[in-house]
Design an enzyme around this catalytic site. Structure first.
Site, short mmCIF file in Angstrom:
data_model
loop_
_atom_site.label_atom_id
_atom_site.label_comp_id
_atom_site.label_asym_id
_atom_site.label_seq_id
_atom_site.Cartn_x
_atom_site.Cartn_y
_atom_site.Cartn_z
N HIS A 9 0.29 -1.32 -0.04
CA HIS A 9 -0.07 0.31 -0.14
C HIS A 9 0.79 1.21 0.20
CE1 HIS A 9 1.28 0.49 4.40
NE2 HIS A 9 0.68 -0.48 4.33
N GLY A 10 0.31 2.58 -0.77
CA GLY A 10 0.80 3.17 -0.57
C GLY A 10 1.43 4.15 1.07
N THR A 21 1.42 -0.05 13.62
CA THR A 21 -0.04 0.08 12.76
C THR A 21 0.05 -1.38 12.82
OG1 THR A 21 0.94 1.73 11.38
CG2 THR A 21 -1.14 0.61 10.64
N ARG A 60 -5.58 0.67 3.76
CA ARG A 60 -4.65 1.39 3.53
C ARG A 60 -4.40 0.54 2.08
NH1 ARG A 60 -3.02 -0.37 8.30
NH2 ARG A 60 -1.29 -1.98 8.78
N GLU A 87 -1.58 -6.88 7.25
CA GLU A 87 -0.26 -7.02 7.60
C GLU A 87 0.08 -7.49 9.05
OE1 GLU A 87 2.74 -6.39 7.98
OE2 GLU A 87 2.68 -4.41 7.77
N HIS A 89 0.35 -9.24 12.75
CA HIS A 89 -0.59 -8.18 13.89
C HIS A 89 0.60 -7.77 14.28
CE1 HIS A 89 -2.24 -7.63 17.40
NE2 HIS A 89 -3.88 -7.91 16.16
N HIS A 182 0.82 -5.61 2.37
CA HIS A 182 1.33 -4.80 3.27
C HIS A 182 3.38 -5.17 3.52
CE1 HIS A 182 -2.55 -3.82 4.78
NE2 HIS A 182 -3.24 -4.92 4.49
O1 LIG Z 1 4.18 -0.95 11.43
C1 LIG Z 1 3.71 -1.77 10.52
O2 LIG Z 1 2.55 -2.64 10.19
C2 LIG Z 1 4.36 -2.10 9.93
C3 LIG Z 1 4.47 -1.66 8.24
O3 LIG Z 1 4.39 -0.48 8.32
O4 LIG Z 1 6.18 -1.67 10.06
P1 LIG Z 1 6.91 -2.45 10.25
O5 LIG Z 1 8.09 -1.67 9.68
O6 LIG Z 1 7.95 -1.53 11.49
O7 LIG Z 1 7.25 -4.00 10.53
#
Ligand SMILES: O=C(O)[C@@H](CO)OP(=O)(O)O
Length: 248
Positions: A9-10, A21, A60, A87, A89, A182
């Site tokens: 995603h952007g 997130t 997203r 994404e 969890h 993601h």
């Molecule tokens: O916050 C998140 O869900 C992920 C992707 O943005 O972060 P990270 O790159 O730290 O895995």
């Protein structure tokens, strides 16, 4: 030869605010909206076309897909949404600022939580307001399936099961497929497709809103892969292990 397109995603509002997130359903930032539109234009300019699209149940990645398909005049194609493409969890880290978390727990610990394959971030408790098992978008999950936290291997299991159940059969039938997902979902899928062992995936960071093309043989084994639309040299951390070159 089969060709699939993966797109992270952007940029999201929490990417912009540097927050963990995971399954928190935040939308795209203005920059993320623009990245998604640009990705759609680049795909159209390069002659790509899709029969089917797959995405998570998080807005997203859904909105990124909508914008890509809009730019390609492909809004009519079937879109399949599944939580298995969500994404990773992020457990009790969801909503915390990444820099503040580094200051509190140290660089090494946070790197393990973010990039190790088998370390799980601290888990949510079911009474936490961030535990969203009652959200209607998750009503198809069986009891105990809603995660309290995940490591990359946990994410890989659900992504790969969806790949085998739905995506791979469609590709084998000759459907042209795009997957909008993601950072860690795509890292997990790439780890599986490229058979990257152990922590070999730790340094890979997929850039937001950038189409990543995988060419696969008839057994869905990757032949090569490349990004579309990156100007200048591709940062090492963005390159999956078997990358050969970018198209002219
Ligand atoms: O916050 C998140 O869900 C992920 C992707 O943005 O972060 P990270 O790159 O730290 O895995």
């Amino acid at each position: 030869m089969k060709k699939i397109v993966l797109i992270r995603h952007g940029q999201s509002l929490w990417n912009l605010e540097n927050k963990f997130t995971g399954w928190t359903d935040v939308d795209l930032s203005d920059n993320g909206l623009e990245e998604a539109r640009k990705a759609g234009k680049i795909l159209a300019q390069n002659g790509y076309c899709f029969d089917l699209a797959y995405t998570s149940v998080l807005k997203r990645s859904i909105r990124t897909l909508w914008l890509v398909l809009h730019e390609m005049d492909l809004m009519w194609i079937p879109v399949f949404k599944c939580w298995k493409l969500n994404e990773r969890h992020y457990g009790a880290l969801q909503g915390l600022n990444k820099q503040e978390t580094i200051e509190k727990y140290g660089e090494e610990q946070v790197h393990l939580w973010r990039r190790s394959v088998d370390v799980r971030p601290p888990a949510l408790t079911p009474d936490d307001e961030r535990y969203e098992a009652d959200d209607p978008k998750y009503k198809s999950l069986k009891k105990g399936e809603f995660p309290l936290t995940e490591n990359l291997s946990d994410t890989e299991k659900r992504v790969v099961s969806y790949w085998h159940e739905k995506i791979a059969p469609a590709i084998l039938q000759g459907q042209k497929v795009i997957i909008s997902a993601h950072g860690n979902t795509l890292r997990a899928l790439i780890k599986y497709l490229d058979q990257i062992p152990g922590d070999g995936i730790a340094s890979l960071n997929i850039p937001t809103g950038t189409p990543l093309v995988y060419e696969l043989n008839d057994n869905l084994v990757p032949i090569r892969h490349y990004y579309l639309g990156i100007e200048g040299p591709i940062p090492q951390e963005n390159i999956p292990r078997h990358i050969i070159h970018s198209p002219k």
